[in-house]
Design a protein around this motif. Structure first.
Motif, PDB file in Angstrom:
ATOM      1  N   ALA A 236       4.331 -60.969 -65.944  1.00 25.91           N
ATOM      2  CA  ALA A 236       3.291 -60.599 -66.906  1.00 25.91           C
ATOM      3  C   ALA A 236       3.062 -61.744 -67.891  1.00 25.91           C
ATOM      4  N   PRO A 237       1.836 -62.231 -68.022  1.00 23.81           N
ATOM      5  CA  PRO A 237       1.557 -63.349 -68.929  1.00 23.81           C
ATOM      6  C   PRO A 237       2.060 -63.073 -70.341  1.00 23.81           C
ATOM      7  N   LYS A 238       2.860 -64.029 -70.845  1.00 21.61           N
ATOM      8  CA  LYS A 238       3.442 -63.958 -72.184  1.00 21.61           C
ATOM      9  C   LYS A 238       4.275 -62.698 -72.393  1.00 21.61           C
ATOM     10  N   GLY A 239       4.682 -62.063 -71.292  1.00 21.10           N
ATOM     11  CA  GLY A 239       5.516 -60.875 -71.393  1.00 21.10           C
ATOM     12  C   GLY A 239       4.793 -59.636 -71.870  1.00 21.10           C
ATOM     13  N   VAL A 240       3.476 -59.667 -71.885  1.00 17.59           N
ATOM     14  CA  VAL A 240       2.682 -58.525 -72.365  1.00 17.59           C
ATOM     15  C   VAL A 240       2.570 -57.492 -71.249  1.00 17.59           C
ATOM     16  N   LEU A 241       3.050 -56.289 -71.504  1.00 18.52           N
ATOM     17  CA  LEU A 241       3.033 -55.206 -70.514  1.00 18.52           C
ATOM     18  C   LEU A 241       2.057 -54.120 -70.949  1.00 18.52           C
ATOM     19  N   LEU A 242       1.183 -53.714 -70.016  1.00 23.53           N
ATOM     20  CA  LEU A 242       0.144 -52.731 -70.339  1.00 23.53           C
ATOM     21  C   LEU A 242      -0.011 -51.747 -69.177  1.00 23.53           C
ATOM     22  N   GLU A 243       1.056 -51.006 -68.883  1.00 27.29           N
ATOM     23  CA  GLU A 243       0.972 -50.088 -67.746  1.00 27.29           C
ATOM     24  C   GLU A 243       1.436 -48.672 -68.060  1.00 27.29           C
ATOM     25  N   THR A 244       1.887 -48.421 -69.294  1.00 23.64           N
ATOM     26  CA  THR A 244       2.253 -47.058 -69.685  1.00 23.64           C
ATOM     27  C   THR A 244       1.546 -46.710 -70.984  1.00 23.64           C
ATOM     28  N   ASP A 245       1.521 -45.418 -71.301  1.00 20.21           N
ATOM     29  CA  ASP A 245       0.909 -44.980 -72.557  1.00 20.21           C
ATOM     30  C   ASP A 245       1.570 -45.651 -73.752  1.00 20.21           C
ATOM     31  N   ALA A 246       2.892 -45.764 -73.702  1.00 16.05           N
ATOM     32  CA  ALA A 246       3.621 -46.371 -74.816  1.00 16.05           C
ATOM     33  C   ALA A 246       3.278 -47.858 -74.940  1.00 16.05           C
ATOM     34  N   ASP A 247       3.164 -48.569 -73.783  1.00 17.21           N
ATOM     35  CA  ASP A 247       2.784 -49.991 -73.815  1.00 17.21           C
ATOM     36  C   ASP A 247       1.441 -50.176 -74.509  1.00 17.21           C
ATOM     37  N   ILE A 248       0.480 -49.370 -74.079  1.00 18.63           N
ATOM     38  CA  ILE A 248      -0.889 -49.531 -74.577  1.00 18.63           C
ATOM     39  C   ILE A 248      -0.973 -49.174 -76.049  1.00 18.63           C
ATOM     40  N   ALA A 249      -0.306 -48.086 -76.450  1.00 17.40           N
ATOM     41  CA  ALA A 249      -0.327 -47.701 -77.856  1.00 17.40           C
ATOM     42  C   ALA A 249       0.369 -48.743 -78.717  1.00 17.40           C
ATOM     43  N   ARG A 250       1.451 -49.291 -78.236  1.00 15.08           N
ATOM     44  CA  ARG A 250       2.209 -50.277 -78.996  1.00 15.08           C
ATOM     45  C   ARG A 250       1.411 -51.567 -79.204  1.00 15.08           C
ATOM     46  N   LEU A 251       0.581 -51.934 -78.250  1.00 19.58           N
ATOM     47  CA  LEU A 251      -0.175 -53.185 -78.317  1.00 19.58           C
ATOM     48  C   LEU A 251      -1.647 -52.951 -78.628  1.00 19.58           C
ATOM     49  N   ALA A 252      -1.930 -51.884 -79.352  1.00 16.97           N
ATOM     50  CA  ALA A 252      -3.322 -51.538 -79.647  1.00 16.97           C
ATOM     51  C   ALA A 252      -4.052 -52.663 -80.382  1.00 16.97           C
ATOM     52  N   GLU A 253      -3.387 -53.279 -81.344  1.00 18.13           N
ATOM     53  CA  GLU A 253      -4.051 -54.344 -82.102  1.00 18.13           C
ATOM     54  C   GLU A 253      -4.350 -55.544 -81.215  1.00 18.13           C
ATOM     55  N   GLY A 254      -3.423 -55.882 -80.357  1.00 24.24           N
ATOM     56  CA  GLY A 254      -3.660 -56.991 -79.446  1.00 24.24           C
ATOM     57  C   GLY A 254      -4.810 -56.717 -78.496  1.00 24.24           C
ATOM     58  N   ILE A 255      -4.896 -55.470 -77.986  1.00 25.03           N
ATOM     59  CA  ILE A 255      -6.001 -55.095 -77.110  1.00 25.03           C
ATOM     60  C   ILE A 255      -7.324 -55.210 -77.858  1.00 25.03           C
ATOM     61  N   TYR A 256      -7.307 -54.763 -79.088  1.00 28.64           N
ATOM     62  CA  TYR A 256      -8.513 -54.825 -79.929  1.00 28.64           C
ATOM     63  C   TYR A 256      -8.983 -56.267 -80.120  1.00 28.64           C
ATOM     64  N   LEU A 257      -8.049 -57.166 -80.423  1.00 29.39           N
ATOM     65  CA  LEU A 257      -8.412 -58.565 -80.663  1.00 29.39           C
ATOM     66  C   LEU A 257      -8.764 -59.304 -79.380  1.00 29.39           C
ATOM     67  N   GLN A 258      -7.989 -59.089 -78.327  1.00 27.27           N
ATOM     68  CA  GLN A 258      -8.132 -59.879 -77.109  1.00 27.27           C
ATOM     69  C   GLN A 258      -9.278 -59.410 -76.218  1.00 27.27           C
ATOM     70  N   ALA A 259      -9.482 -58.088 -76.159  1.00 20.89           N
ATOM     71  CA  ALA A 259     -10.485 -57.557 -75.235  1.00 20.89           C
ATOM     72  C   ALA A 259     -11.551 -56.716 -75.910  1.00 20.89           C
TER      73      ALA A 259
END
Length: 404
Positions: free
Chosen positions: A351-374
């Motif tokens: 996973a690039p830079k160790g960013v994991l986005l495959e579970t509900d917890a992953d996505i909720a935890r990285l919400a700010e990153g998703i907002y900024l990046q995508a």
């Protein structure tokens, strides 16, 4: 002994490390000599020298003199400052090939903007560096050399126009990087093709007992001045790939244009200060205004969010925020093939830079990153390889705002 992906990643890291080290050496020596030249004491008789300077460093004292053309006799020992520049460019070009040519499917050509094949994108990348230098060199050898301010303005327009053109084909990250690479190419080529050959002519004249022609110093001085004002923008552009708000926006080419202007204002302040002139504090006010414009542009092109969605309740946990189910489906469909514990995208082994986005917890935890990046930028997916739609980006933005 090593998996190829691991070896390749470390090769890229090593090349980047060399590039950073040599760049520090080059820029450091450049800044030092600019400050030295501008700060010389020219009040007195220095035996034919233009000026002198006494400096103290590391417990020792240094006595330095500068000659406008050359001393009366060739010194027995002469130190040339050139390898810092050459090594910086060579390592940078190697890094360009590693990241943007070998990894071009993700980082070079933006498939949502152009159907240009990767090999043509690589040819275009190389052509920008080569032809860009030739165009700049032609301008400098034209009568415009007698009007340095006008020449600098034309160079600025040239770089801005090129940046806009690249933004219609390349990813935002590649656009910013190539502007920096072209600028660095101009700077290194100035050293290799202009400054050093002119200095060798002066040295040869001295060795032959001839009086060196002052025109060679004048030509080299023009190119050195350009290098002086281009240094800070190059650093920004090279660092921009770490900041999606700089490269992943609709107006990245305008951001680059403002950065070039900030480089001029900042260097003008320090150049004047080193020359023992007045402290031009107004340049910092101009720089601050330009930086504020950069920050505004970084989000001015973001995907709009329907008002009725954006105004739903805030202060909720992201995992339970309205729109999470839709956001999760988008992330799973557009992002998780790479950002998974076992990536399924061809060529991606971790996973690039160790960013994991495959579970509900992953996505909720990285919400700010998703907002900024995508969401408000187009940094992800790289080159939009999974064809994320504008409406989907708007959904991600809305979900984040609902959970904030």
């Amino acid at each position: 002994m090593f998996e190829w992906p691991i070896l390749w990643e470390w090769i890229a890291f090593a090349v980047r490390w060399v590039h950073v080290i040599t760049a520090i050496a080059w820029i450091g020596s450049s800044f030092y000599f600019i400050a030295l030249d501008l700060g010389l004491n020219r009040n007195g008789d220095f035996g034919g020298a233009d000026g002198e300077e006494w400096q103290v460093h590391g417990g020792g004292f240094y006595h330095i003199r500068k000659y406008l053309v050359a001393p009366a006799e060739m010194p027995a020992h002469l130190t040339w400052f050139k390898w810092e520049s050459y090594a910086t460019w060579l390592s940078g070009f190697a890094l360009l090939m590693v990241v943007y040519w070998a990894g071009g499917a993700l980082y070079l050509v933006d498939g949502s903007k152009s159907d240009l094949p990767l090999w043509q994108g690589i040819v275009l990348s190389a052509a920008i560096l080569g032809l860009g230098w030739l165009a700049y060199d032609r301008l400098c050898k034209s009568p415009l050399a007698n009007f340095p301010t006008l020449l600098m303005l034309l160079l600025f327009v040239f770089l801005v126009g090129l940046g806009w053109g690249m933004s219609t084909v390349f990813t935002g990250r590649a656009t910013m990087l190539h502007l920096g690479a072209l600028t660095a190419t101009i700077m290194t080529a100035n050293v290799f093709f202009i400054i050093m050959p002119n200095q060798r002519i002066v040295v040869a004249d001295l060795q032959a007992g001839r009086v060196p022609d002052a025109k060679y110093g004048k030509i080299a001085k023009l190119r050195s001045t350009h290098n002086n004002y281009l240094t800070l923008p190059v650093i920004f552009l090279m660092l921009s790939n770490h900041y999606p708000l700089a490269f992943g926006t609709e107006y990245n080419w305008l951001i680059a244009a403002l950065v070039f202007l900030m480089g001029v204002t900042i260097r003008h302040f320090f150049n004047t200060m080193h020359a023992r002139g007045p402290m031009l504090w107004w340049t910092w006010a101009v720089t601050a205004i330009l930086f504020i414009l950069v920050m505004w542009l970084s989000s001015a092109g973001r995907v709009s969010v329907p008002e009725e969605i954006a105004l739903t309740k805030a202060e909720q946990r992201f995992a339970s925020a309205e729109g999470f189910d839709d956001a999760r489906d988008i992330v799973m469909g557009r992002c998780s093939m790479c950002h998974a514990r076992e990536p399924g995208y061809e060529g991606i082994h971790r996973a690039p830079k160790g960013v994991l986005l495959e579970t509900d917890a992953d996505i909720a935890r990285l919400a700010e990153g998703i907002y900024l990046q995508a969401g408000i930028t187009r940094a992800m997916p790289p080159a939009n390889v999974s064809w994320m739609e504008d409406s989907e980006r708007a959904t991600l933005v809305a979900w984040f705002k609902n959970g904030s």
